[in-house]
Design a protein around this motif. Structure first.
Motif, short mmCIF file in Angstrom:
data_model
loop_
_atom_site.label_atom_id
_atom_site.label_comp_id
_atom_site.label_asym_id
_atom_site.label_seq_id
_atom_site.Cartn_x
_atom_site.Cartn_y
_atom_site.Cartn_z
N ASN A 230 0.82 -1.21 0.00
CA ASN A 230 0.00 0.00 0.00
C ASN A 230 0.86 1.27 0.00
N PHE A 231 2.15 1.13 0.28
CA PHE A 231 3.07 2.25 0.14
C PHE A 231 3.52 2.38 -1.31
N SER A 232 3.70 1.23 -1.97
CA SER A 232 4.07 1.20 -3.38
C SER A 232 3.78 -0.19 -3.93
N ALA A 233 3.13 -0.25 -5.08
CA ALA A 233 2.84 -1.54 -5.72
C ALA A 233 4.13 -2.28 -6.08
N ALA A 234 5.24 -1.55 -6.20
CA ALA A 234 6.52 -2.16 -6.54
C ALA A 234 7.12 -2.95 -5.37
N ASN A 235 6.49 -2.89 -4.20
CA ASN A 235 7.00 -3.61 -3.03
C ASN A 235 6.66 -5.09 -3.02
N VAL A 236 5.79 -5.52 -3.92
CA VAL A 236 5.41 -6.93 -3.99
C VAL A 236 5.27 -7.33 -5.46
N PRO A 237 5.42 -8.63 -5.76
CA PRO A 237 5.15 -9.08 -7.12
C PRO A 237 3.67 -8.89 -7.47
N ARG A 238 3.39 -8.75 -8.74
CA ARG A 238 2.00 -8.57 -9.19
C ARG A 238 1.13 -9.72 -8.68
N GLY A 239 -0.04 -9.37 -8.16
CA GLY A 239 -0.99 -10.35 -7.68
C GLY A 239 -0.69 -10.88 -6.28
N LYS A 240 0.30 -10.30 -5.61
CA LYS A 240 0.69 -10.76 -4.27
C LYS A 240 0.52 -9.63 -3.26
N SER A 241 0.61 -9.98 -1.99
CA SER A 241 0.55 -9.01 -0.90
C SER A 241 1.64 -9.35 0.11
N SER A 242 1.88 -8.42 1.00
CA SER A 242 2.82 -8.69 2.09
C SER A 242 2.34 -7.98 3.34
N ILE A 243 2.81 -8.52 4.45
CA ILE A 243 2.51 -7.95 5.77
C ILE A 243 3.83 -7.86 6.52
N SER A 244 4.03 -6.75 7.17
CA SER A 244 5.20 -6.56 8.02
C SER A 244 4.71 -6.25 9.42
N LEU A 245 5.25 -6.96 10.40
CA LEU A 245 4.79 -6.81 11.78
C LEU A 245 5.96 -6.56 12.71
N GLU A 246 5.69 -5.88 13.82
CA GLU A 246 6.69 -5.66 14.85
C GLU A 246 6.22 -6.30 16.15
N VAL A 247 7.10 -7.13 16.73
CA VAL A 247 6.85 -7.78 18.01
C VAL A 247 7.93 -7.28 18.97
N ALA A 248 7.53 -6.56 20.00
CA ALA A 248 8.50 -6.01 20.95
C ALA A 248 8.94 -7.09 21.93
N PHE A 249 10.21 -6.99 22.36
CA PHE A 249 10.71 -7.88 23.42
C PHE A 249 11.70 -7.12 24.29
N ALA A 250 11.83 -7.56 25.53
CA ALA A 250 12.73 -6.91 26.48
C ALA A 250 14.18 -7.11 26.06
N ALA A 251 15.00 -6.11 26.34
CA ALA A 251 16.43 -6.17 26.01
C ALA A 251 17.05 -7.44 26.57
N GLY A 252 17.85 -8.10 25.75
CA GLY A 252 18.56 -9.29 26.20
C GLY A 252 17.74 -10.57 26.18
N THR A 253 16.49 -10.50 25.77
CA THR A 253 15.62 -11.68 25.74
C THR A 253 15.89 -12.48 24.47
N GLU A 254 16.03 -13.79 24.62
CA GLU A 254 16.13 -14.64 23.43
C GLU A 254 14.72 -14.93 22.93
N VAL A 255 14.52 -14.71 21.65
CA VAL A 255 13.21 -14.90 21.05
C VAL A 255 13.25 -16.12 20.15
N ASP A 256 12.30 -17.02 20.33
CA ASP A 256 12.16 -18.18 19.46
C ASP A 256 11.45 -17.70 18.20
N GLU A 257 12.22 -17.39 17.16
CA GLU A 257 11.66 -16.77 15.96
C GLU A 257 10.63 -17.66 15.27
N GLU A 258 10.87 -18.96 15.19
CA GLU A 258 9.93 -19.86 14.53
C GLU A 258 8.61 -19.93 15.31
N ALA A 259 8.70 -20.03 16.62
CA ALA A 259 7.48 -20.06 17.44
C ALA A 259 6.72 -18.74 17.32
#
Length: 158
Positions: free
Chosen positions: A40-69
């Motif tokens: 929605n910022f620019s159609a050039a950000n995704v291939p034609r016919g596709k969409s994308s989502i970008s999310l932010e998940v906050a965590f406390a400094a020094g915390t190990e985050v299980d990225e897959e989970a």
């Protein structure tokens, strides 16, 4: 002090997910606090016919985050929010931890920043979010860098 951010990016086989640019989520059932739709910022950000989502998940400094989970938890929460359905095909999944990401303004923030600045006064210019240890949007960070560059150029001309 600071907190980290896990940036979660999803590529979805769908021509259009939303008309919004970004949405904030404050409810406990959502692990993310901000969601944006790069196409929605620019159609050039995704291939034609596709969409994308970008999310932010906050965590406390020094915390190990299980990225897959967290990827799985985030996708489930997007379905709970009605952003995705079980029929949506997620073609790309990526998570990247960024630490530090956001400055925390606690009661000692101003005093601590001044101590650091006083140690660096000898020809070291501070610029950007983590150079100045301030919460700065992209435009403010760019202005800070430009000001530092102008200061350097002015010092060399003298």
């Amino acid at each position: 002090r600071y907190q980290g951010i896990l940036c979660v990016s999803l590529g979805v086989d769908s021509p259009h997910l939303s008309d919004y640019h970004w949405v904030y989520y404050y409810e406990d059932e959502f692990p993310f606090h901000r969601l944006s739709y790069p196409a929605n910022f620019s159609a050039a950000n995704v291939p034609r016919g596709k969409s994308s989502i970008s999310l932010e998940v906050a965590f406390a400094a020094g915390t190990e985050v299980d990225e897959e989970a967290m990827l799985e938890r985030t996708i489930a929460a997007l379905k709970l929010a009605g952003v995705l359905t079980d029929d949506d095909l997620i073609e790309v999944r990526h998570a990247q931890a960024i630490e530090p990401a956001y400055v925390i303004y606690d009661l000692a923030h101003g005093r601590n920043v001044e101590v650091v600045r006083s140690w660096l006064e000898h020809g070291i210019l501070l610029a950007g979010r983590f150079g100045e240890w301030q919460y700065a949007n992209m435009d403010h960070a760019m202005r800070s860098g430009a000001n530092a560059a102008h200061s350097l150029l002015g010092a060399r001309a003298a």
